[in-house]
Design a protein around this motif. Sequence first.
Motif, PDB file in Angstrom:
ATOM      1  N   SER A 282       0.802  -1.226   0.000  1.00 16.30           N
ATOM      2  CA  SER A 282       0.000   0.000   0.000  1.00 16.30           C
ATOM      3  C   SER A 282       0.831   1.269   0.000  1.00 16.30           C
ATOM      4  CB  SER A 282      -0.923   0.013   1.225  1.00 16.30           C
ATOM      5  OG  SER A 282      -0.148   0.123   2.415  1.00 16.30           O
TER       6      SER A 282
ATOM      7  N   TYR B  84      -7.497  -1.196  -0.792  1.00 12.07           N
ATOM      8  CA  TYR B  84      -6.877  -0.583   0.384  1.00 12.07           C
ATOM      9  C   TYR B  84      -5.834   0.461   0.002  1.00 12.07           C
ATOM     10  CZ  TYR B  84      -4.486   0.084   4.786  1.00 12.07           C
ATOM     11  OH  TYR B  84      -3.918   0.660   5.891  1.00 12.07           O
ATOM     12  N   THR B  85      -5.125   0.254  -1.102  1.00 13.34           N
ATOM     13  CA  THR B  85      -4.103   1.209  -1.529  1.00 13.34           C
ATOM     14  C   THR B  85      -4.708   2.585  -1.731  1.00 13.34           C
ATOM     15  OG1 THR B  85      -2.839  -0.539  -2.614  1.00 13.34           O
ATOM     16  CG2 THR B  85      -2.395   1.722  -3.302  1.00 13.34           C
TER      17      THR B  85
END
Length: 381
Positions: free
Chosen positions: A304, A326-327
Amino acid sequence: MIREWKRIFSIPNFYVILLVIPPLIFFFYGFIYQKQFAKELPMAVWDEDRSFTSRTLTDMMEQNENIHFTATVFSNAEIEKLMKEGKIFGAVHFPKNMEADVKKNHQSNITLYTNGAYLVPAKLIYKGAAEIIIKGGLAVVLQKAVKQGMPAGEANMLVQPIKLNTTVLYNPDFNYQRYLTPGLITVGIQMALIVAAVLILNLEFNRNTMDELLRISTSSSQIIVGKMLAHLCISWVLFVLVAWVVFPVFELGKPQTDFNFFILFTLMALACIGIGIMLSAISNNMLFVTDVALFFTSPAFVFSGFTFPRWAMPWYDQFYAKIMPYTHFLDGFIKLYFMELPLVYAADEMIKLLLFIGATFPVATLFFQKRISQYLKNQQQ
């Protein structure tokens, strides 16, 4: 949606993943960094000079919050031995005749040892010790200039013509709990939502409940939207737990960011649910899709960019990072939570999360409708 709610609270696969494990992990992460700071890191001193200058520098370093001298050594071998045993994270060596060399205007080399196997302690020790040694060297030069008759103000300007002032924003104290805990908690939520979502459709076949489901509707879009809404509600329960319970307990709460955090969190939750449902619709092998979900989500924190900048990663790692919700959530989260910026600053990240949502749910609907049609055809035969 109501039926899916009942399933979430009655099927262990769901309520353990979504409601039992996450709170335990949230508090577990919070308590790991309860001390908040890495202070008083054990160090050794090797003083061959045994002079007033070496003792003064040692005392000054001891006053630094990152450094605590716990051992006195007399060789390189002793330093390496103590490091290998994990008893010290660093050491400082004052060479023989250091003070005498300084008085004769000769350069003297102080050696600072750090253990590069532990990056964070090594950097903290270097930061604390280097700052003091540099100041000590400047003080010696300043003292000489004053003794030679130069006014103190003029001597200070000569010794340090340019002064550096540093200002650390958004986490000025380098608080580990404030920095790492929110990131670890949110990546845990992504994993829980995706792993639970890959079970949503396949459990219907696995538990022989498809006939019951199809009595309500044979439309894949209705089924997927209903199930999605139920799991989205569960994600909101997790949001309330994080923002209004866990964060305040560990003094991480920022009420002024809650609304923006909620919007970004909702988009991430929908993206995660969409990915899980899509995998569940594409393959009826529940073990396989669960393995894929775990493989997909496990390295999210590493890729990430939370601990290492993505731009410094190889292109294929950067690509992998971009296909994880999520990144993009993290990029927006840093802006909205840590930096407390308005929601508009996370517009790019929200658009990317919307693309996940816009791509995964239609694909899931298409594949699941084919499975429904095939199932009904098999039932008729």
